[in-house]
Design a protein around this motif. Structure first.
Motif, PDB file in Angstrom:
ATOM      1  N   SER A 122     -39.899   7.865  37.537  1.00  0.00           N
ATOM      2  CA  SER A 122     -39.267   6.957  38.501  1.00  0.00           C
ATOM      3  C   SER A 122     -38.046   6.249  37.903  1.00  0.00           C
ATOM      4  N   MET A 123     -37.463   6.841  36.878  1.00  0.00           N
ATOM      5  CA  MET A 123     -36.290   6.254  36.227  1.00  0.00           C
ATOM      6  C   MET A 123     -35.088   6.255  37.167  1.00  0.00           C
ATOM      7  N   ASN A 124     -34.284   5.234  37.074  1.00  0.00           N
ATOM      8  CA  ASN A 124     -33.071   5.133  37.879  1.00  0.00           C
ATOM      9  C   ASN A 124     -32.096   6.234  37.466  1.00  0.00           C
ATOM     10  N   LEU A 125     -31.795   7.139  38.389  1.00  0.00           N
ATOM     11  CA  LEU A 125     -30.947   8.285  38.056  1.00  0.00           C
ATOM     12  C   LEU A 125     -29.479   7.898  37.928  1.00  0.00           C
ATOM     13  N   GLU A 126     -29.084   6.816  38.574  1.00  0.00           N
ATOM     14  CA  GLU A 126     -27.679   6.404  38.492  1.00  0.00           C
ATOM     15  C   GLU A 126     -27.347   5.877  37.100  1.00  0.00           C
ATOM     16  N   SER A 127     -28.202   5.005  36.589  1.00  0.00           N
ATOM     17  CA  SER A 127     -27.950   4.452  35.253  1.00  0.00           C
ATOM     18  C   SER A 127     -28.480   5.375  34.159  1.00  0.00           C
ATOM     19  N   GLY A 128     -29.510   6.157  34.497  1.00  0.00           N
ATOM     20  CA  GLY A 128     -30.108   7.034  33.491  1.00  0.00           C
ATOM     21  C   GLY A 128     -30.895   6.276  32.444  1.00  0.00           C
ATOM     22  N   LEU A 129     -31.311   5.051  32.785  1.00  0.00           N
ATOM     23  CA  LEU A 129     -32.017   4.209  31.819  1.00  0.00           C
ATOM     24  C   LEU A 129     -33.340   3.723  32.407  1.00  0.00           C
ATOM     25  N   LEU A 130     -34.283   3.487  31.530  1.00  0.00           N
ATOM     26  CA  LEU A 130     -35.555   2.892  31.941  1.00  0.00           C
ATOM     27  C   LEU A 130     -35.414   1.377  31.976  1.00  0.00           C
ATOM     28  N   SER A 131     -36.297   0.728  32.727  1.00  0.00           N
ATOM     29  CA  SER A 131     -36.277  -0.728  32.818  1.00  0.00           C
ATOM     30  C   SER A 131     -37.705  -1.248  32.831  1.00  0.00           C
ATOM     31  N   LEU A 132     -37.844  -2.555  32.678  1.00  0.00           N
ATOM     32  CA  LEU A 132     -39.170  -3.167  32.711  1.00  0.00           C
ATOM     33  C   LEU A 132     -39.817  -2.969  34.078  1.00  0.00           C
ATOM     34  N   GLU A 133     -39.013  -3.021  35.136  1.00  0.00           N
ATOM     35  CA  GLU A 133     -39.533  -2.822  36.492  1.00  0.00           C
ATOM     36  C   GLU A 133     -40.086  -1.408  36.666  1.00  0.00           C
TER      37      GLU A 133
END
Length: 242
Positions: free
Chosen positions: A110-121
């Motif tokens: 479920s990683m954000n594909l635009e930023s390509g980064l993982l987050s705490l959310e």
């Protein structure tokens, strides 16, 4: 087995350390026990595994700038106290490496594909999807204050290593809490029995075994179907919990 003429090996796997002691004495005496204990990974091992699985190798095909940014983001997330609390909650429920891999896989999926980064959310969403929500929602929305008391009493009995308990023993624990803390929430036994039955209908608790069906409901052994972490989380988010 202790026999010269006929020998056999029985391999059993259990999460209980006393599994062999549950056998009947005459059956247990026939075996020469060998135990291999597989302990859950330590905190240091979990941290090392997370770093290994989540970090990108420096010699990967991705641009070096992206690799550095991604790994730095992972380092910030894993050092965050909120992530550590989240991970501890997850491991309290299931501390196997396989479950940890599933948790990481859901987060990466479920990683954000635009930023390509993982987050705490992202990790919060992964944790939420893996938790047993129906039982948690039953505690949050459907349980009365009395029913919460009964669940806490059952949990207290389990902490005291009382593996089998029934409505009568739960009521004794309920009286102990009431006498110790002098709470104003005191209910008659027939009211408590109806609350007990409601918990069983909601499948938050159930009968521990099928035997003893001739017994009345008050005397039949019961068990919790909700984890301690789920009970704690449900009580914290319950609107009317004292």
């Amino acid at each position: 087995m202790q026999s010269v003429t006929s020998q056999a090996v029985v391999i059993g796997i259990s999460s209980r350390l006393d599994a062999d002691q549950l056998l009947e004495k005459r059956v247990r005496s026939r075996f020469s026990h060998r135990k291999i204990l597989f302990l859950p990974p330590s905190k240091e091992e979990v941290d090392s595994l997370l770093e290994h699985l989540l970090s990108l190798p420096t010699d990967s095909s991705f641009p070096s700038g992206y690799v550095s940014q991604f790994n730095e983001k992972i380092k910030n997330i894993t050092s965050d106290t909120r992530f550590k609390d989240m991970l501890r909650t997850f491991l309290n429920a299931n501390s196997t490496v396989n479950s940890l891999l599933k948790f990481i896989f859901r987060a990466v999926s479920s990683m954000n594909l635009e930023s390509g980064l993982l987050s705490l959310e992202t990790f919060k969403a992964a944790l939420s999807s893996m938790q047993r929500q129906p039982k948690l929602e039953a505690v949050r929305a459907d349980c009365s204050i009395l029913e919460l008391y009964l669940l806490v009493c059952m949990r207290r009995l389990e902490v005291k290593e009382q593996s089998l308990y029934n409505f009568i023993s739960v009521m004794k624990e309920y009286k102990t809490i009431h006498d110790s803390f002098q709470t104003s929430d005191h209910y008659a036994q027939n009211v408590c029995l109806r609350a007990f039955e409601h918990l069983r209908e909601r499948e938050v608790i159930c009968y521990a075994e099928n035997r003893g069906q001739s017994q009345t409901g008050e005397y039949r052994p019961m068990k919790l179907l909700i984890l301690a972490s789920e009970l704690h989380q449900g009580m914290r988010s319950h609107a009317c919990c004292p």
